[in-house]
Every structure is written in structure tokens, then in C-alpha cells.
Design a protein around this motif. Structure first.
Motif, PDB file in Angstrom:
ATOM      1  N   GLY A   1       3.765   1.610  -1.127  1.00  0.00           N
ATOM      2  CA  GLY A   1       4.349   1.813  -2.447  1.00  0.00           C
ATOM      3  C   GLY A   1       3.393   2.638  -3.311  1.00  0.00           C
ATOM      4  N   LYS A   2       2.080   2.244  -3.257  1.00  0.00           N
ATOM      5  CA  LYS A   2       1.066   2.956  -4.045  1.00  0.00           C
ATOM      6  C   LYS A   2       0.946   4.406  -3.600  1.00  0.00           C
ATOM      7  N   LYS A   3       0.816   4.573  -2.259  1.00  0.00           N
ATOM      8  CA  LYS A   3       0.643   5.927  -1.701  1.00  0.00           C
ATOM      9  C   LYS A   3       1.774   6.823  -2.151  1.00  0.00           C
ATOM     10  N   GLU A   4       2.962   6.222  -2.120  1.00  0.00           N
ATOM     11  CA  GLU A   4       4.164   6.946  -2.500  1.00  0.00           C
ATOM     12  C   GLU A   4       3.958   7.598  -3.867  1.00  0.00           C
TER      13      GLU A   4
ATOM     14  N   LEU B   1       8.607   5.798   1.610  1.00  0.00           N
ATOM     15  CA  LEU B   1       7.818   5.344   2.754  1.00  0.00           C
ATOM     16  C   LEU B   1       7.960   3.853   2.981  1.00  0.00           C
ATOM     17  N   ARG B   2       8.020   3.094   1.855  1.00  0.00           N
ATOM     18  CA  ARG B   2       8.066   1.654   2.008  1.00  0.00           C
ATOM     19  C   ARG B   2       9.365   1.238   2.707  1.00  0.00           C
TER      20      ARG B   2
ATOM     21  N   LYS C   1       0.835  -1.211   0.000  1.00  0.00           N
ATOM     22  CA  LYS C   1       0.000   0.000   0.000  1.00  0.00           C
ATOM     23  C   LYS C   1       0.867   1.257   0.000  1.00  0.00           C
TER      24      LYS C   1
END
Lengths: 398, 381, 321
Positions: A385-388, B310-311, A383
Motif C-alpha cells: 500500500g505504501k509503495k503504491e 499492487l495490494r 507495505k
């Protein structure tokens, strides 16, 4: 009741003994020798087939206790059995005739049964001053023994005195008393049945063994039949669990003594005496009919160097028990002497397995939780990764 | 002071909240059972493993996870990095729950809990005992943490003048409270490591070292930063709020330095003592796993570009939390052995009680962020 | 990002106070292992004399009013596997290979009695947070006071011999351990295990006398006849026996700062489950570290002052974005 092919051929009575009682006795004797019960039948047949084998019973320095113990065996009436079964041609205490008549009978019996009779020796033989301290009919016991022994089929020494000297030989041994084997200079194989008195079954079983199998039973290095003297009294003692648990009588008539605890601390020699007393008991009167059973510490009557030698209150010490079962050749006694034992199996090991391992349910729940956590983590990471990219897009728009 | 936080608002009793409540209820029933029938009835503890997961997870890992408040205070107030201030409140909140429930767990774990107050009576206390230091410090710090949280709670009652006066008074004392809030964790997080010194040979040489207090302290601070990052990401995700990416990225940079220092000390100590790193079988595997988990964030956050992702921040902080937890588990349970015969694996009720404590913690967190101004205002991010 | 050098130095100064003593090889506040008390009493256990009769275990249970401990299903016999809250004293068996010869490491067996060693510098006493475990200042007996105990079980973690045991099955549990029958000593008696040991394998007495006796036994030649006192080291009641070989080591003379229970055997003590311990006590190591950090609370107060200064300065002069 032992099965016996030829039981019908057995007479219905052996003197005063019924056939039924006789077979029962043979069964008991077989059991005492550690033979299978069916051997009882074989013994019965062997005994029945014999024509009263002659027995010459010589008495040296003795108290007649060994004869008495034989007479007190009451189930079945063994005194009748031996009197009818064997031809007791000479026995100083039991002979009807006495004096010259008795001596006459002995001579005749020996002459008639040369090489066929069983010689039983009861009592020690004094050696000092040419054996003058024990004379029968004007002759020394030593002479009589030396004269009779070569003519016998087998020699049985009954009692501790005849086996290794017993009471007469205990210090300072004024008459130089020794056992039969030693008096004969070790030239003859002597079966020793030590004990004070010995258990009558040990004696009878030995005699029956010889009659049945026409050979001597398996003997240990002290000439004792192994079927009776293979194990320490301590090994079969009914009070052994108290020893293992450390519960000891400390004084006669104290709490522990009354409750039947181990008599080791009172000087019990059970741990260093080889005999089957706790297994076959005495007098056929039921449980506890043996010294330790009655609360009296074993004093090692049947063990050379223990009975009549070690102080009654002296404690025994432990030495490893040999795997063959035969006792070691005597070492000098110190203090309590040696105590022979296998290392007990009832002790906890140095590092016993303890604590609690995982249960299936716990492992199941935990692996489930781990799976959920890992899954949640992975989904979150995806998730993110997507938000990024979304936020990057937003940033780009802005 | 500028208002930089706001309550989230919304319903408190939601579906996840109910699930957590159910978990907590199961735990409470089991706790009751423990008080009626003794520790042996619900745990797999034994004389060889007198301390199990309640101490290792609830107290050691629990308080280390609760070091967010400590780590952020250190960064903001001592190193004067005020740009991180918006993160302090949520970090303090996690700390409050982490520590308070560790305190509860201690009262579950000690056998003669009714004598627990003896720890505060000077004529009973043995000042040679490391445990005294730990217990008194944790007790004091729980109080300090609630004081640190108090302004947040009082701020939530805007229309109550009394609350506002109290808040102003409290804020005057803030430097003292904050200074204590930094001193106390420094003391007890290191002393938690000192606890095992006295176990001597019973703790494997892979973990037994005179540097235990230092290693515990550093790893607690790294875990404090990691939990701040972790919680920030998760709360943004869960409450659909914008991410605090630049700020937590910088925290990630601090983490890298600390992990570096920690690993250098840890490995140098092992080398100097000649500890059997690879020849201890299962213990070696656990040791390697523990330190690999430390290396993961070091690699993931090595360059500033990665830190902005973020990841990688999420994976790195999770890995670091796992590493710190595993270090504590290893030093207190896995590497500890009273002798070759002993085994320990937690019992199901033992785990369920721990889970219920975690559930209580999460319920408290959810309640507070929705009701009180804990999380940073969106425009600050 | 980075910290300014000034900031870093300031903080490093404070932090190093905490860390310094754990780094330094010989801390100034090092606490030596404690010395033996002159009047201390203890027990000498000689595994070569022990016959494994467990009289000590039975007497211990009786005079400490302990219930039977069942390690097998059926609950018939008292057969503990290890020390527990129900068993203060246990005789264990070391067995190797064929297990034929007594007191021999290879293909032999040996008994070993395990109970509280009554350390000269006990880790449990150092660890106990509420002084529930104390060392008697005269006899040196390590005693337990249930009235003080909070049940934290740190003593169990600390004890190198795993002696203190916890009542896991009780709602109101206690720690249980051998207290050398101090209730009997108080009445002029001595430890039940020694009074009831039939062979003189365990003897009670002043530790100095026990050490002398242990050294005398080590000097004996195997095979010769020697006297062994029964029950007490100063007893007139002696027993003569043939000396069997000894390992030239008195366990407890130095281990972990020394113990008041001394042991002799002919099998390496590590095989008998007694851990190899350094000469200095774990208590002294732990306390050295603790006292270096917290002596008089000086370091914490200094650190607190420094922290307060920094926080105060930073909050008042803050330059908020």
C-alpha cells in the motif's frame, strides 16, 4: 477356612473325617453352588445339626457309574462323609445285607422316615411291556419308583439315564427307557443331575443345598440346578481361545491335537452342552482332568438330544444364546444340531478406527506457521500500500 | 535477441539463506531416517491414506505452483503477447525448482525407489495407468525446463565462448523446446486430475467428476499466472527493485477470465451431477472455502483500476494460489476417504521434510537470481 | 486487454482436442468393463453359514507365512483390526442394537469375511504403472510381483475394497494382498481358507459353478433342510443344515464390473462394509478417459504440431517492443 460362629460346637470328627476337612468340603460345595464362601460355615452348621438324613438310593437300568463317581471323590474322603453324614438306608450296590434282608431294611426305613427321606434314582426306567425289563426282588423298577416317590421329601435323579433316559434310551430304545421324571408322569418335581457320570460335587452340593436351605435350588426348564448347568462348556473351556483364533485339531494325533487346539472340528459338543466340567474338573487331580482337557472332544453326555444321540464326529452349529442362560426347548436335531453362543466380543468391527490423527506438536507447529504466513502476508500487503503511494508520487514527479 | 534480464549480484550466503539451509538440513536428516526405517517411521500415512502431503503438497501443489513457466510460455509464445517476455525467465526458474523438487519428493514417497527406473522400461510400463502418463510427462518436463533455463545459465558465462556457442545452438531449437514445454504440462496437469477418477466413491462427489482433468488443467494455469504475479511482487519488494506493475496488472486481467471459465465449469458440473454441495458437513465447508478463495481474486481484479493496485494484485494472487492449493488438497486428501474409520493428519517429520523441500527451492531461487540473468532489467519495467 | 479473435480460434482448436473427449457423453474409445474368464476360480462366502471361528484367518496366516498382527498393547494375541500387510483375510463382526439374532440387520449380528475380491476388471491392475499387479489370464487371480513394484501405492487409492496393503514399517517395503493361494493352486491345491473352513461358509471353485451355487442358495426356502458343500463347490463332502433367510443379492455378481469372490448374507452389504458400486468398473471409466485422450498418442502429437507451428511463427515474426 470358612468362618463359623458355632464351629466350636461342631464335633471334632465326622466319622473318619476331621473337622478341618469337613469345613473345607463345605467351602468347596458352597463355591460349586456359586454361594459366598461364608455359606460354607452355614452349610457345615446345617449338616452338623442334622441327624443323618435318611437316603433311599434306587437303581434302574444303570452301570453303577454314578455311584462310583461319588466314591471316587477323594478330597475330602467323601464316601466316608456321605456314609457318616447321611443314613444310606438302602443302596443295592453298597448295602451290607442282601436279598430279603436288604428289602426288609428298605421297608423299615421308608416307614420310619415317611416324608423325611431323600430319594435318589440312578439309571433309566424301562416302560415297555409294563416295565418288565428291569426287576428288583421280583418287582419292576417302575412299580418300586411309583410306590416310593410319593413318600419322599425330595427326588434327585443322578446321571443322564435317570435324568432323561441316557444310554438305555438311545435309538432304537428296545426297552422304552425313560428318565425318572417322565416315568413318574411329571407328577413330582425331580432334580436332574445329568452327566455320564455326573460330577459328584454337583450331586453333593444339591443335597447340601436342600439340607441347608430346606428348599430346592434354582432349576432350569430341564430340572437341572442352575448353579451347575447354567453355562455352556464352550464358554468356560480352556481351549476356547483356540476356537476364537481358529486353531483346530483336524484329526486325532495331528499337529493341532498335540498342541492342545480346539476340538470343535473333531465333533466336540462343548458348544451345545450345559455343564460346569471345565470349571470344577473331575477327581481333584488338578488341571486338565476333564475330557476336553485330555484331548477327547466332549460328546455332550449331560445334554438331552446330544449325548448318546448325535453322532460323535458330527459338528455343532451356532444359535444365539439366550440371555437368561436356560437352553431353548429342544428342536429337532439336524446334522450337527444347534450351537449356542453369545456373539463374540473379540471381533473387529466393520469400520474400526484406524490411521493417525493430528498430534499436539504438529498442530502447534502448523498453526505457528500459518500465523507467520498470514502475518507476513498482511505486512507485505500493508507495505505494498505504501509503495503504491510512493511510486505514484514518483510518477507524479516524473 | 535483446538482453532484457540481468543478474542481481550481491552476497549469496545471507541470513535468510542460512535459516533456509538449517531447515533443509533438518529435512535431510529426517529423509535419511525415512530410508532407514521406512515410511511409517516419519509419516502418518496409512493403508487408508496411502498418499499424504508429500504427494498432495510437494507434487500436486508444487508442480501447479511451478506452472508459471508453462502459463507464461502459453501467453507469450502461443498467444503472441511478447510484452510479457521479461517475466518468462523468472517464471521458468520457479518452475524448474517446483518441478525438480516434486521429482525428488516422488522418490522420497515411493516405497520401492530402487525400482523407480521401471517407469522408463517399456516391458514394465502399463500404458493403461494414469500414473505412467503423469510420471513420464513430469520426468520429461523437468528435462525440458532445464533446457529452457539453460540459455539463462549460459548467458551468465559471457566470457566462455563454448557456453555462448551452446547457447546459440540451443536457441535454434527453442520452438521445439517451448512447444514441448507447453504440451507436457497440458498433459500431466490434466492427468493429475485424472488420477483420482479411479478412486470412484472414495472421493466425495463434491470433487469426483469426469471433468477432473479439465478442472485441474485450468486451475493449474491460473496458479501459474498467480505465482508469476506473486513472485514478481515479492522479488521486487525483497530485492528493492521497481515493481513491474503494468505488466502484472495485465496478467491479472488474464487471470480473471480464466477464473471465470473455471468457476462456470465447476459449478455447472456440480449442478448437473446434483452433488450435495451444502449437505456434506465438513466437506461442504472446505468446498465453500475453496471456492470463496477463487471468488476473491475475481472481485479484486474485476476492474482495470483495481488491477493496477499492487495490494489487490498481491492479495488476489495469494488468494488464487491458496484456492488452487486447497482444491488439490480437497480432491486428494480432504474429500478422499477409504472408509468411515480412517483418519489422517500429517506427522511433524512429514511436515518438516516438506518444509525442507520448500527451503531448498527458495535457496535455489535465491542463488540463481543473484548469479544469473533471470529478473528483468530495471529499465524494462 | 484482449486476445485477437484469430489467435483465440487457433488456440481453441488445439485445446478442444484435449478437452473434447471429457465433455462428450459417449466417447468413441469407450472401454467396456472386461468380461469374466471362463476358467476363472474364486470363492463363495456365505455369511449366514459362517460361525466366526476364524479358522480361515489362522489357515491364511499359516499358508502365506504371515506374522501375527497386534492391535492391542502387549503383543500376545494375533488380533488384527483390519486387513494389513500382515493379514490378508479377516472376519469382522457387524452388530446392531442388542445384537441377539444372527444374520439380522436390526438387533442382530452378522459375520463378514474380507479379503481380495479378485475383480473381473481390477482397478489396481489398471492403476499400477509398472504392471506389478496383474490378472492371471486363466484363473483370473490378481497377483503381485514385488520385483516390478515401485511402491507408489496408487493401487491402494484405486481399490474400491481397500485390499492392497503396504508395509509401512519396512525400509524395503512391499504391497501385500490375498492371491487366492495361487502357490497352492499351482500344486493342485486350493485356497487355505476354504480348505480349513469347517462349516462350508467359504467354498472354492470355478466362478460359474459358484454363481450357480449362490443362485441355488437364494432359491432355498428358509426353514427347510438343505445340503451345503464343504471346502469346494464340487465337493462330495456335504453338510445338511436348516436354511436361514438370505438377502436376495449376490454381492460381486455385478458390483464394479463383477468379482470372482461372491458373497451372500442377510444383512445389507453396505452395513457389512462392502461399498455400493456401479455396474461398470472404475478401471473402465478411468481408461476410457485416458484412451480417449491418449490413444496412439494421436491427440498429443497433433497438439504438439500445432503448438510448434504457433511458437515457430511467433518467434520468427515477433515484433519485439
Amino acid at each position: 477356612m470358612p468362618k463359623c460362629k458355632n464351629s466350636q460346637t461342631l464335633p471334632s470328627h465326622f466319622g473318619l473325617v476331621s473337622r478341618r476337612d469337613f469345613l473345607k468340603f463345605c467351602g468347596v460345595a458352597a463355591a460349586a453352588m456359586g454361594l459366598p464362601l461364608s455359606m460354607g460355615a452355614k452349610i457345615a452348621e446345617a449338616v452338623a445339626a442334622l441327624k443323618r438324613p435318611p437316603v433311599i438310593w434306587l437303581s434302574g437300568q444303570e452301570c453303577t457309574g454314578c455311584t462310583e463317581t461319588l466314591l471316587r471323590s477323594t478330597h475330602p474322603t467323601v464316601e466316608s462323609l456321605i456314609l457318616d453324614l447321611i443314613s444310606l438306608d438302602y443302596h443295592e450296590a453298597l448295602s451290607t445285607p442282601s436279598g430279603h434282608l436288604a428289602e426288609e431294611a428298605k421297608k423299615k426305613a421308608i416307614a420310619a422316615n415317611k416324608g423325611k427321606f431323600i430319594l435318589v434314582v440312578e439309571g433309566a426306567i424301562p416302560m415297555k411291556d409294563n416295565g418288565i425289563y428291569c426287576q428288583i426282588g421280583g418287582r419292576t423298577m417302575l412299580d418300586i419308583l411309583k410306590e416310593t416317590a410319593p413318600l419322599a421329601m425330595g427326588i434327585v435323579a443322578i446321571g443322564s439315564c435317570a435324568s432323561w433316559g441316557g444310554i438305555p434310551s438311545s435309538g432304537p430304545n428296545p426297552t422304552g427307557a425313560v428318565g425318572a421324571a417322565e416315568a413318574l408322569g411329571g407328577k413330582f418335581k425331580v432334580i436332574n443331575i445329568p452327566g455320564c457320570p455326573p460330577n459328584p460335587y454337583n450331586f453333593l452340593s444339591t443335597v447340601l443345598y436342600i439340607l441347608t436351605f430346606k428348599k430346592l435350588p434354582d432349576l432350569d426348564n430341564q430340572g437341572r440346578p442352575r448353579f451347575a448347568y447354567r453355562r455352556l462348556i464352550h464358554e468356560g473351556c480352556e481351549r476356547r481361545p483356540h476356537f476364537d483364533a481358529g486353531r483346530f485339531a483336524l484329526e486325532y494325533d495331528d499337529e493341532g491335537h498335540r498342541r492342545g487346539w480346539c476340538l470343535y472340528k473333531l465333533g466336540c459338543k462343548g458348544p451345545e452342552t450345559y455343564n460346569n466340567c471345565p470349571a470344577i474338573l473331575f477327581g481333584n487331580v488338578g488341571a486338565r482332568s476333564w475330557p476336553v482337557g485330555t484331548g477327547c472332544p466332549c460328546f455332550g453326555c449331560s445334554e438331552k438330544g446330544v449325548g448318546f444321540t448325535a453322532p460323535i464326529a458330527a459338528q455343532a452349529s451356532l444359535v444365539h444364546f439366550s440371555t437368561t442362560g436356560t437352553p431353548f426347548k429342544g428342536e429337532e436335531r439336524v446334522g450337527g444340531g444347534r450351537l449356542c453362543l453369545t456373539p463374540p466380543q473379540t471381533f473387529p468391527p466393520i469400520h474400526p478406527p484406524e490411521g493417525h490423527g493430528p498430534s499436539a506438536a504438529t498442530v502447534g507447529v502448523l498453526s505457528g506457521l500459518t500465523g507467520v504466513a498470514l502475518g507476513a502476508g498482511a505486512i507485505t500487503a500493508t507495505k505494498l500500500g505504501k509503495k503504491e503511494t510512493e511510486s505514484d508520487d514518483k510518477a507524479g514527479k516524473e | 535477441m535483446v538482453e532484457e534480464s540481468q543478474p542481481l549480484g550481491g552476497k549469496i550466503v545471507t541470513k535468510p539463506f542460512l535459516v533456509l539451509a538449517a531447515l533443509a538440513a533438518v529435512g535431510v536428516v529426517l529423509m535419511l531416517y525415512r530410508y532407514l526405517y521406512g515410511l511409517g517411521a516419519v509419516t502418518n500415512l496409512s493403508d487408508g491414506y496411502p498418499w499424504g502431503i508429500w504427494i498432495t503438497y510437494d507434487v500436486l501443489v508444487g508442480t501447479a505452483l511451478g506452472c508459471g513457466g508453462y502459463a507464461m510460455a502459453l501467453l507469450v509464445y502461443i498467444f503472441n503477447r511478447w510484452e510479457y517476455h521479461p517475466l518468462v525467465r523468472s517464471a521458468v526458474l520457479t518452475s524448474v525448482f517446483g518441478y525438480t523438487l516434486a521429482g525428488v519428493a516422488i522418490f522420497l514417497d515411493i516405497g520401492r525407489y530402487w525400482n523407480g527406473y521401471h517407469l522408463f522400461l517399456p516391458w514394465y510400463v502399463n500404458f493403461n495407468s494414469v500414473l505412467v502418463e503423469v510420471a513420464l510427462c513430469i520426468a520429461a518436463y523437468v528435462g525440458i525446463l532445464w533446457l529452457e533455463l539453460a540459455p539463462t545459465v549460459l548467458e551468465g558465462h559471457q566470457d566462455n565462448p563454448k557456453a555462448q556457442r551452446a547457447r546459440q545452438r540451443l536457441e535454434r531449437w527453442l520452438p521445439v523446446i517451448v512447444a514441448l514445454g507447453i504440451l507436457l504440462p497440458t498433459m500431466h496437469q490434466s492427468s493429475l486430475g485424472t488420477l483420482m477418477i479411479i478412486a470412484g466413491y472414495k472421493l466425495s462427489p463434491l470433487w469426483q467428476t469426469p471433468l477432473l482433468p479439465l478442472l485441474f488443467l485450468i486451475s493449474a494455469i491460473t496458479m501459474g499466472f498467480a505465482i508469476t504475479v506473486f513472485e514478481s511482487i515479492l522479488s521486487s519488494l525483497a530485492f528493492k527493485r521497481p515493481f513491474e506493475t503494468p505488466m502484472i496488472a495485465k496478467v491479472g486481467g488474464v487471470m480473471v477470465w480464466l477464473i471465470g471459465v473455471y468457476l462456470v465449469i465447476r459449478l455447472a458440473d456440480l449442478l448437473l451431477r446434483g452433488a450435495p454441495v451444502f449437505s456434506s458437513g465438513f466437506l461442504s465447508s472446505m468446498f465453500i472455502l475453496e471456492n470463496l478463495l477463487y471468488v476473491v481474486p475475481l472481485v479484486l481484479l474485476a476492474s482495470p483500476a483495481y488491477r493496477a493496485n499492487l495490494r489487490s494484485l498481491f492479495v488476489a494472487s495469494s488468494s488464487l494460489l491458496l484456492a488452487g492449493s486447497l482444491y488439490r488438497f480437497n480432491a486428494f486428501l480432504v474429500g478422499y476417504s477409504a472408509g468411515p474409520g480412517w483418519t489422517y493428519f500429517p506427522a511433524l517429520p512429514e511436515i518438516l521434510i516438506t518444509l525442507s523441500i520448500v527451503a531448498l527451492e527458495l535457496m535455489g531461487y535465491l542463488y540463481f537470481v543473484k548469479r544469473y540473468p533471470v529478473l528483468p532489467k530495471a529499465e524494462h519495467v | 486487454m484482449g486476445l485477437s479473435r484469430r489467435d483465440f480460434l487457433k488456440v481453441a482448436a488445439g485445446g478442444s482436442l484435449v478437452a473434447a473427449s471429457s465433455f462428450s457423453p459417449a466417447p468413441l474409445l469407450a472401454r467396456e468393463s472386461k468380461a469374466r474368464l471362463p476358467e476363472a476360480v474364486g470363492i463363495l462366502y456365505d455369511a449366514t453359514v459362517c460361525i466366526g471361528c476364524k479358522a480361515c484367518m489362522a489357515a491364511c496366516k499359516e499358508y502365506n507365512h504371515l506374522p501375527p498382527d497386534h492391535s492391542t498393547p502387549g503383543s500376545v494375541w494375533d488380533n488384527p483390526l483390519d486387513l494389513s500387510a500382515k493379514t490378508y483375510n479377516i472376519v469382522k463382526l457387524y452388530k446392531n442394537g442388542t445384537g441377539q439374532t444372527k444374520d439380522q440387520a436390526i438387533n442382530g449380528y452378522s459375520f463378514i469375511r474380507r479379503f481380495c475380491m479378485h475383480c473381473v476388471d481390477p482397478a489396481c491392475v489398471s492403476a499400477c504403472p509398472v504392471s506389478a499387479l496383474t490378472k492371471d489370464s486363466t484363473t483370473g487371480v490378481v497377483k503381485y510381483d514385488k520385483g516390478a513394484c515401485i511402491g507408489c501405492r496408487y493401487c491402494q487409492i484405486a481399490c474400491p475394497y481397500n485390499v492392497p496393503k503396504f508395509q509401512w514399517d519396512q525400509a524395503f517395503p512391499q504391497i501385500k494382498k490375498c492371491q487366492l493361494c495361487d502357490h497352492r493352486i499351482a500344486q493342485g491345491g486350493y485356497s487355505a481358507c476354504c480348505e480349513f473352513c469347517p462349516n462350508g461358509a467359504s467354498i472354492f471353485g470355478n466362478v460359474q459353478d459358484l454363481r450357480k451355487e449362490a443362485r441355488r442358495r437364494l432359491a432355498l426356502k428358509p426353514g427347510e433342510v438343505a445340503h451345503y458343500p464343504l471346502h469346494r463347490v464340487d465337493s462330495q463332502d456335504v453338510r445338511h443344515r436348516i436354511v436361514t433367510p438370505y438377502l436376495n443379492h449376490i454381492f460381486g455378481e455385478r458390483e464394479g464390473g463383477g468379482t470372482q469372490v461372491l458373497m451372500l448374507a442377510n444383512v445389507p452389504f453396505q452395513d457389512l462394509g462392502l461399498p455400493p458400486l456401479p455396474d461398470e468398473s472404475a478401471a473402465s471409466q478411468s481408461e476410457t478417459l485416458m484412451h480417449s485422450l491418449y490413444k496412439g498418442m494421436i491427440a498429443p502429437y497433433v497438439l504438439l504440431g500445432g503448438l510448434f507451428y504457433l511458437v515457430y511463427k511467433n518467434t520468427t515474426k515477433q515484433d519485439l517492443p
